[in-house]
Design an enzyme around this catalytic site. Sequence first.
Site, PDB file in Angstrom:
ATOM      1  N   ARG A  74      -5.691   1.299  -0.025  1.00 21.20           N
ATOM      2  CA  ARG A  74      -4.482   1.305   1.000  1.00 21.20           C
ATOM      3  C   ARG A  74      -4.210   2.432   1.561  1.00 21.20           C
ATOM      4  O   ARG A  74      -4.106   2.800   2.730  1.00 21.20           O
ATOM      5  CB  ARG A  74      -3.341   0.543   0.495  1.00 21.20           C
ATOM      6  CG  ARG A  74      -3.186  -0.739   0.465  1.00 21.20           C
ATOM      7  CD  ARG A  74      -4.293  -1.563  -0.331  1.00 21.20           C
ATOM      8  NE  ARG A  74      -4.042  -1.064  -2.066  1.00 21.20           N
ATOM      9  CZ  ARG A  74      -5.212  -1.128  -3.007  1.00 21.20           C
ATOM     10  NH1 ARG A  74      -6.137  -1.651  -2.524  1.00 21.20           N
ATOM     11  NH2 ARG A  74      -5.103  -0.874  -3.936  1.00 21.20           N
ATOM     12  N   CYS A  86       2.034  -4.015  -5.315  1.00 24.06           N
ATOM     13  CA  CYS A  86       1.411  -2.402  -4.730  1.00 24.06           C
ATOM     14  C   CYS A  86       2.257  -1.986  -3.994  1.00 24.06           C
ATOM     15  O   CYS A  86       2.554  -2.786  -2.871  1.00 24.06           O
ATOM     16  CB  CYS A  86       0.011  -3.006  -4.131  1.00 24.06           C
ATOM     17  SG  CYS A  86      -0.470  -1.218  -3.234  1.00 24.06           S
ATOM     18  N   THR A 133       2.309   0.651  -2.059  1.00 26.45           N
ATOM     19  CA  THR A 133       1.877   1.182  -0.676  1.00 26.45           C
ATOM     20  C   THR A 133       1.198  -0.333   0.299  1.00 26.45           C
ATOM     21  O   THR A 133       1.400   0.105   1.339  1.00 26.45           O
ATOM     22  CB  THR A 133       0.607   2.029  -0.968  1.00 26.45           C
ATOM     23  OG1 THR A 133       0.697   3.125  -1.995  1.00 26.45           O
ATOM     24  CG2 THR A 133       0.058   2.656   0.348  1.00 26.45           C
ATOM     25  N   THR A 142       2.174   7.298  -3.515  1.00 29.28           N
ATOM     26  CA  THR A 142       1.109   7.917  -3.026  1.00 29.28           C
ATOM     27  C   THR A 142       1.048   8.652  -1.951  1.00 29.28           C
ATOM     28  O   THR A 142       2.430   8.650  -1.294  1.00 29.28           O
ATOM     29  CB  THR A 142       0.139   6.795  -2.704  1.00 29.28           C
ATOM     30  OG1 THR A 142       0.781   5.839  -1.791  1.00 29.28           O
ATOM     31  CG2 THR A 142      -0.075   5.716  -4.120  1.00 29.28           C
ATOM     32  N   LYS A 168      -5.461   5.228 -13.040  1.00 35.11           N
ATOM     33  CA  LYS A 168      -6.598   4.067 -12.181  1.00 35.11           C
ATOM     34  C   LYS A 168      -8.169   4.519 -12.925  1.00 35.11           C
ATOM     35  O   LYS A 168      -9.002   3.611 -13.035  1.00 35.11           O
ATOM     36  CB  LYS A 168      -6.860   4.484 -10.761  1.00 35.11           C
ATOM     37  CG  LYS A 168      -5.607   3.760  -9.768  1.00 35.11           C
ATOM     38  CD  LYS A 168      -6.218   3.896  -8.426  1.00 35.11           C
ATOM     39  CE  LYS A 168      -4.843   3.364  -7.695  1.00 35.11           C
ATOM     40  NZ  LYS A 168      -5.134   1.780  -7.467  1.00 35.11           N
ATOM     41  N   CYS A 177       4.763   3.573  -6.970  1.00 38.91           N
ATOM     42  CA  CYS A 177       3.247   3.116  -7.136  1.00 38.91           C
ATOM     43  C   CYS A 177       3.087   2.612  -8.432  1.00 38.91           C
ATOM     44  O   CYS A 177       3.749   2.909  -9.421  1.00 38.91           O
ATOM     45  CB  CYS A 177       2.533   4.467  -7.060  1.00 38.91           C
ATOM     46  SG  CYS A 177       0.754   3.969  -7.291  1.00 38.91           S
TER      47      CYS A 177
END
Length: 241
Positions: free
Chosen positions: A50, A85, A87, A127, A167, A196
């Site tokens: 994204r 999510c 974002t 983010t 991640k 996030c």
Amino acid sequence: MKKEILGVIGGLGPIATAHFMELVINMTQANSDQENVEMIIYNFPSIPDRTEYILGKSDESPLPEMLRIGRSLASQGVSLIAIPCVTAHYFYREIAQGISAPVVNGIAETVALLKARGIQKVGIMATDGTIRTGILSKELSFAGIETVVPSGERQQDVMHLIYQNVKAGKRAEMDRFCRVRQELTEQGAQVILLGCTELSLIKRDEEIGPGFLDIMEVLAQQSVLRCGKTLRKEYEDLITG
């Protein structure tokens, strides 16, 4: 009586999706398996990134796949859809308009919670895509809530925590987290938003201190309530104390 089923557009990222499911289960006051929220989770990590798309670093839009998955969930009879999510909420309007089932707006629910608590100034950890598009700050501003964001150097710390730590399956470098927290607090933030889902995992695994609000926890809380379940008392107030 109609059974309420929660659909989840997942895989953004996979660990965050698993954590969201765990949150929904933990937040539900259930005395048996049968009293839990019924969920259909579509874990599809191949959805394009994204942030990369929003910042113009990729031509691959995640929207078509999110719509496809949402429509698939709607066709299976879900009564509500959640997207763990933050974002991805950049695409909320298109998703909500393109899917027949209602979609929980985690950002709007978070703003409503802060407004109800009388919070006037919040810090944002999120983010680059979320920060630069203002999807959080704009909604907060409309509600009369002032926002502060990390400096360029501290925002690099946030992105490192998200991409190079969580991640990547590594433990969070908490010195980076603490530097961001200190900067936002010094700018007068009464509450710091974890904007996030990877940051939600840091909250799960580390001691982050008071004054934080995790948007994924708000999303899970509202999913439980909108599916007609009773919320455990310890999840009524989500701001860390």
